[in-house]
Design an enzyme around this catalytic site. Structure first.
Site, PDB file in Angstrom:
ATOM      1  N   PRO A   2      72.320  96.494   2.841  1.00 60.02           N
ATOM      2  CA  PRO A   2      71.437  97.668   2.747  1.00 60.02           C
ATOM      3  C   PRO A   2      71.146  98.235   4.133  1.00 60.02           C
ATOM      4  O   PRO A   2      70.849  97.495   5.067  1.00 60.02           O
ATOM      5  CB  PRO A   2      70.158  97.111   2.119  1.00 60.02           C
ATOM      6  CG  PRO A   2      70.492  95.767   1.608  1.00 60.02           C
ATOM      7  CD  PRO A   2      71.682  95.279   2.371  1.00 60.02           C
ATOM      8  N   GLU A   3      71.292  99.543   4.275  1.00 56.62           N
ATOM      9  CA  GLU A   3      70.975 100.223   5.523  1.00 56.62           C
ATOM     10  C   GLU A   3      69.700 101.047   5.315  1.00 56.62           C
ATOM     11  O   GLU A   3      69.062 100.956   4.270  1.00 56.62           O
ATOM     12  CB  GLU A   3      72.147 101.119   5.943  1.00 56.62           C
ATOM     13  CG  GLU A   3      73.452 100.346   6.126  1.00 56.62           C
ATOM     14  CD  GLU A   3      74.601 101.250   6.542  1.00 56.62           C
ATOM     15  OE1 GLU A   3      74.365 102.270   7.185  1.00 56.62           O
ATOM     16  OE2 GLU A   3      75.749 100.921   6.201  1.00 56.62           O
TER      17      GLU A   3
END
Ligand SMILES: [Zn+2]
Length: 297
Positions: A2-3
Site C-alpha cells: 500500500p502506498e
C-alpha cells in the site's frame, strides 16, 4: 505494498467508522514480529482509550487515543532508541499529539489490512489483532505476510515531506545536486513520504521523464511537470480508492479502482496509451520500473 493513496483511503474509512468510539478490550496474536512495542504495552495503552482522530503520515496510520484515566500514569514515553530527539519536540507542536495523548501506529507493510467489522463476522486467517469497540464493532488487523507493524508511542514523527503538502520551490530543492536516478529519489521516504513504485512510475510517465535520469539533472521546467504530475496522480488515485494489485482492500473489504487507470505500471510490453510504443520494463533501485521510451526523455 500500500502506498499513499491506499493508506489514505484506509485512513478515511477508519476515521468515518471509529473516531469517537472507545476500545473496550484488545486481543493480540502470538506472532511477535507484528508488534514493535511489547504486546502488553499495546494492550495497556489501547484498553479503555477513546479514539480521538485517525491521521496519516506517509504510509503510517496514526490513531490518536485519549487514554482511560486508570491507564494515564502507566503510559510509556516514546522509546528513545526509536524516536531520537524528535519524540520530545513533537509534543508541543500545533496539530501534534497532546501531551497526554498516545498514538497507536500501524504500518501495513506489504499485505497488511485493517477491517472494521461486526463482532460476529468470521475471523480471517492471519488476523493478528482485534480491538473490541464500545459500538459493538471490531477493528481487526490482518496481515498474511507479516511485514506490517504496530506499536504505541507518543509524539510520533516521521521523516520526509508529504507530497501533497510540499510547495513547488521546496519540491525542486530536494532534488538539487542529487546523482541518484529520479525514480530512486522519488522512492526515498526521507525526501517525500508515501510515494512507492506504482505512483512513482505513473508520475514520471505523466511528466515525460525517464526513471533513470539523474535527479539533479532535471530542469526547473521538468521539475514543475513532475510536481504537478505527482499531485494529479495521487489525487486521482485517492478519489478512486487506491489501486488493488495484490492484497489491498479498504476497511470494508472493497478493492480500489485506480489500477484500471495505470498507464505504465505493470504494462511492460503493452502499447503506450499515448503513442503506441511498447512500454519498457527495467529495474531501478531494485524495483521493477515501467516507462515509454518515446514519451519519456
Ligand atoms: Zn509513449
Amino acid at each position: 505494498m500500500p502506498e499513499l493513496p491506499e493508506v489514505e483511503t484506509i485512513r478515511r474509512g477508519l476515521a468515518q467508522r471509529i473516531v469517537g468510539d472507545r476500545i473496550n478490550s484488545v486481543w493480540l496474536g502470538d506472532k511477535p514480529q507484528t508488534f514493535k512495542s511489547p504486546p502488553q504495552e499495546i494492550a495497556t495503552a489501547l484498553e479503555g482509550a477513546h479514539v480521538c482522530d485517525v491521521r496519516r503520515m506517509g504510509k503510517h496510520i496514526v490513531i490518536d487515543l485519549r487514554p482511560s484515566k486508570r491507564n494515564q500514569r502507566r503510559l510509556p514515553e516514546a522509546p528513545l532508541e526509536r524516536q531520537p530527539v524528535r519524540a520530545k519536540r513533537a509534543g508541543g507542536k500545533p496539530g501534534g499529539a497532546s501531551a497526554a495523548g498516545t498514538q497507536w501506529i500501524i504500518h501495513l507493510g506489504m499485505t497488511g489490512s485493517l477491517q472494521v467489522t461486526s463482532a460476529d463476522a468470521d475471523i480471517l486467517k492471519h488476523t493478528h489483532a482485534i480491538a473490541d469497540l464500545a459500538s459493538g464493532r471490531q477493528l481487526r488487523f490482518v496481515d498474511p505476510r507479516r511485514f506490517g507493524r504496530m506499536w504505541v508511542t507518543s509524539g510520533f514523527e516521521t521523516c520526509g515531506t508529504e507530497p501533497l503538502h510540499i510547495n513547488e520551490d521546496d519540491f525542486a530543492r530536494i532534488f538539487h545536486g542529487r546523482a541518484t536516478p529520479i525514480k530512486s529519489a522519488l522512492l526515498n521516504q526521507k525526501l517525500l513520504r508515501g510515494l512507492g513504485n506504482i505512483y512513482a512510475d505513473e508520475s514520471l510517465f505523466r511528466a515525460g521523464i525517464r526513471p533513470r535520469r539523474r535527479a539533479g539533472s532535471l530542469t526547473r521546467q521538468e521539475l514543475t511537470r513532475l510536481y504537478k504530475a505527482i499531485r494529479e496522480v495521487l489525487t486521482e488515485a485517492i478519489a478512486a480508492g487506491g489501486s488493488s494489485i495484490s492484497d489491498y482492500f479498504d476497511v470494508e473489504g472493497e478493492p480500489g479502482l485506480f489500477q484500471t487507470q495505470h498507464r505504465v505500471y505493470g504494462r511492460g510490453g503493452e502499447a503506450c496509451v499515448r503513442c503506441g510504443t511498447a512500454i519498457k520494463r527495467i529495474v531501478v533501485a531494485g524495483r521493477g520500473t515501467h516507462y515509454c521510451p518515446k514519451c519519456q526523455r
